[in-house]
Design a protein around this motif. Structure first.
Motif, short mmCIF file in Angstrom:
data_model
loop_
_atom_site.label_atom_id
_atom_site.label_comp_id
_atom_site.label_asym_id
_atom_site.label_seq_id
_atom_site.Cartn_x
_atom_site.Cartn_y
_atom_site.Cartn_z
N UNK A 187 70.57 -6.38 -12.67
CA UNK A 187 69.41 -6.70 -11.85
C UNK A 187 68.24 -7.22 -12.70
N UNK A 188 68.11 -6.71 -13.91
CA UNK A 188 67.04 -7.18 -14.79
C UNK A 188 67.17 -8.67 -15.06
N UNK A 189 68.39 -9.10 -15.40
CA UNK A 189 68.63 -10.52 -15.68
C UNK A 189 68.46 -11.36 -14.42
N UNK A 190 68.92 -10.83 -13.28
CA UNK A 190 68.82 -11.59 -12.04
C UNK A 190 67.37 -11.75 -11.58
N UNK A 191 66.55 -10.74 -11.81
CA UNK A 191 65.14 -10.84 -11.46
C UNK A 191 64.46 -11.94 -12.29
N UNK A 192 64.82 -12.02 -13.56
CA UNK A 192 64.25 -13.07 -14.42
C UNK A 192 64.67 -14.46 -13.94
N UNK A 193 65.87 -14.55 -13.38
CA UNK A 193 66.38 -15.82 -12.88
C UNK A 193 65.84 -16.15 -11.49
N UNK A 194 65.18 -15.21 -10.84
CA UNK A 194 64.62 -15.45 -9.51
C UNK A 194 65.64 -15.32 -8.40
N UNK A 195 66.66 -14.51 -8.59
CA UNK A 195 67.73 -14.36 -7.59
C UNK A 195 67.37 -13.32 -6.52
N UNK A 196 66.29 -13.56 -5.82
CA UNK A 196 65.84 -12.57 -4.84
C UNK A 196 66.62 -12.63 -3.53
N UNK A 197 67.37 -13.70 -3.32
CA UNK A 197 68.24 -13.76 -2.15
C UNK A 197 69.37 -12.74 -2.29
#
Length: 490
Positions: free
Chosen positions: A210-220
């Motif tokens: 989730x840390x990496x995905x938040x940085x990528x903007x994967x809020x969907x």
């Protein structure tokens, strides 16, 4: 089950083929003669017609050493791979729990080496069981058949064909095990750990948290999993078997390890089957394992979005607006339309990170596809005619059939939102599978792409095909392996 291609020994239980109208193969004729016509008499006294998948079992006929002679049907004399799979599956299913441990199958004069390997593949598919949690299974219900020895006209060629087919069988087993696994043992972190073990096959594995995905903007994607205490993951599998500069083929899978519907809670009846809502991801994992096991001469990447959709106090709400990795905003009107939200970010990441030759995603996405196609076909949606056509051919060649459905701007308008760039459901009950595909298309740009909706084919408890088990079918592994082999490895 162990499968060998070798000459049949002089003793032991044997299986011989018959064609349509119960016409005996050469091996069956020899066995009939040795038994004093016992096979012919048994056929006359039965309803056996020689159709693919039919079997007739004779116990210890006089003149033949061994416990049994089994006559199995293969249909027309000009048989094909799918028919031989059905024949192998029917034979295996008939004897799997019979007490028979080993069987010698004579395919000489019946089919070529490729079809002999397909016969063996059918046998393996039929032998699959998910008994992991059954502690009180009685002996008469446990599988006994553990070995098939198959004789063919060209043993060397059959062995070579089986090297490929056995890798596919292994991939199907992996996919089925994942779909059938209990959801308390396959939450996203545990699923990711299982994927990591595939590095032993030569796959390069990367796990995003989730840390990496938040940085990528994967809020969907992250919005779907925010109601679960289990951390969402993306598991990435790379196989580098092609030329260094060849673009990879990208396969993307929906991995909702359990889908309650979230705040838009599903009805309780049948909700247990939502452990299989990760069937698309399972197919991708099985495919990547198959490609690695058979050392496929292609570059490929598999990406699976792993989330658990739960109705916690922190769960996503209808009315929420999320921003996807693409920058596009999505109005959430139904939290049970979650698979497309997961795929949106993974599709965008796949093209942004890997610039693949094409993208194919698989998902148990909509109940509407069952209304359209039942369990017999998966629905496909595409922006590329060539991809759709070659997938259709691969489906016919493997009996994992697909049917193309339309997409277009007239449907696209249904997912426009007055408060965001789009909403996550269409208008009412109509064209539900199509509007889901339209949603996904907004995240692929002009990259060649196919969406495969496997809600009807990935899970099936009432299948009559002997190749298919109860529930998780492993659909997609055979389809995509054939698609890759026929079009990208020549």
């Amino acid at each position: 089950m162990e499968i060998k291609f070798a000459a049949a020994p002089k003793s032991g239980s044997i299986a011989v083929a018959a064609f349509e109208k119960a016409a005996l193969s050469d091996a069956a004729k020899a066995a009939d003669k040795a038994s004093g016509g016992a096979i012919s008499r048994a056929i006359k006294g039965s309803r056996f017609k020689g159709g693919a998948g039919e079997t007739l079992v004779l116990s210890a006929p006089s003149g033949i050493d061994g416990d049994r002679v089994v006559v199995f049907g293969v249909g027309k004399k000009k048989t094909d791979g799918n028919t031989m799979e059905q024949a192998g599956a029917g034979l295996t299913k008939a004897l799997l729990t019979s007490g028979e441990k080993a069987l010698h199958v004579d395919l000489a004069g019946v089919c070529d080496a490729e079809c002999a390997a397909r016969f063996a593949l059918g046998a393996m598919l039929a032998a699959y069981r998910f008994d992991k949690y059954r502690t009180k299974l009685s002996d008469d219900k446990k599988p006994s058949l553990s070995k098939l020895t198959i004789a063919t006209d060209d043993m060397k060629a059959a062995k070579a064909a089986w090297t490929h087919a056995s890798a596919v069988a292994d991939g199907v087993y992996i996919a089925r095990d994942l779909v059938n696994e209990a959801p308390n043992f396959l939450r996203p972190p545990e699923y990711a750990k299982r994927v990591e073990k595939l590095a032993d096959l030569g796959l390069e594995i990367e796990i995003l948290g989730e840390k990496e995905m938040k940085k990528l903007g994967m809020h969907s994607l992250l919005g779907v999993g925010q109601g679960s205490v289990a951390e969402s993951k993306i598991a990435i599998m790379k196989w580098n078997g092609g030329k260094k500069d060849d673009k990879p083929l990208a396969f993307i899978g929906k991995g909702v390890t359990f889908d309650t519907g979230g705040i838009s809670l599903k009805p309780g009846q049948g909700m247990d089957e939502m452990k299989g809502d990760m069937g698309g991801s399972a197919a991708v994992v099985g495919l990547m394992a198959s490609l690695a096991k058979r050392k496929a001469k292609v570059n490929a990447v598999g990406l699976i979005g792993l989330v658990e959709n739960m109705p916690d106090g922190d769960a996503q709400r209808p009315g929420d607006i999320v921003t996807s990795m693409s920058g596009q905003t999505i109005e959430i009107l139904n939290t049970d339309a979650e698979g497309r939200l997961v795929l949106a970010d993974v599709l965008w990441y796949a093209q942004d990170k890997y610039d693949p030759e094409f993208m194919i995603d698989l998902a148990t996405l909509t109940g509407a596809i069952l209304i359209s196609l039942g369990h017999e076909h998966a629905g496909i949606f595409s922006n590329n005619d060539k991809l759709a056509d070659t997938l259709t051919k691969a489906g016919l060649a493997t009996d994992e059939k697909v049917w193309r459905l339309p997409i277009g701007p007239e449907y696209d308008r249904q997912i426009d939102s007055p408060v965001a760039d789009m909403k996550n459901i269409g208008e009412g009950r109509f064209a539900g599978s199509i509007t889901a595909a339209q949603f996904l298309q907004r995240f692929v740009n002009d990259k060649p792409w196919v969406h495969i909706d496997i809600a009807g084919t990935g899970m099936w408890s009432g299948a009559k095909d002997a190749r298919l088990p109860t529930f998780g079918t492993g659909y997609g592994v055979r389809l995509l392996d054939r698609f890759v082999a026929d079009n990208y490895e020549k």
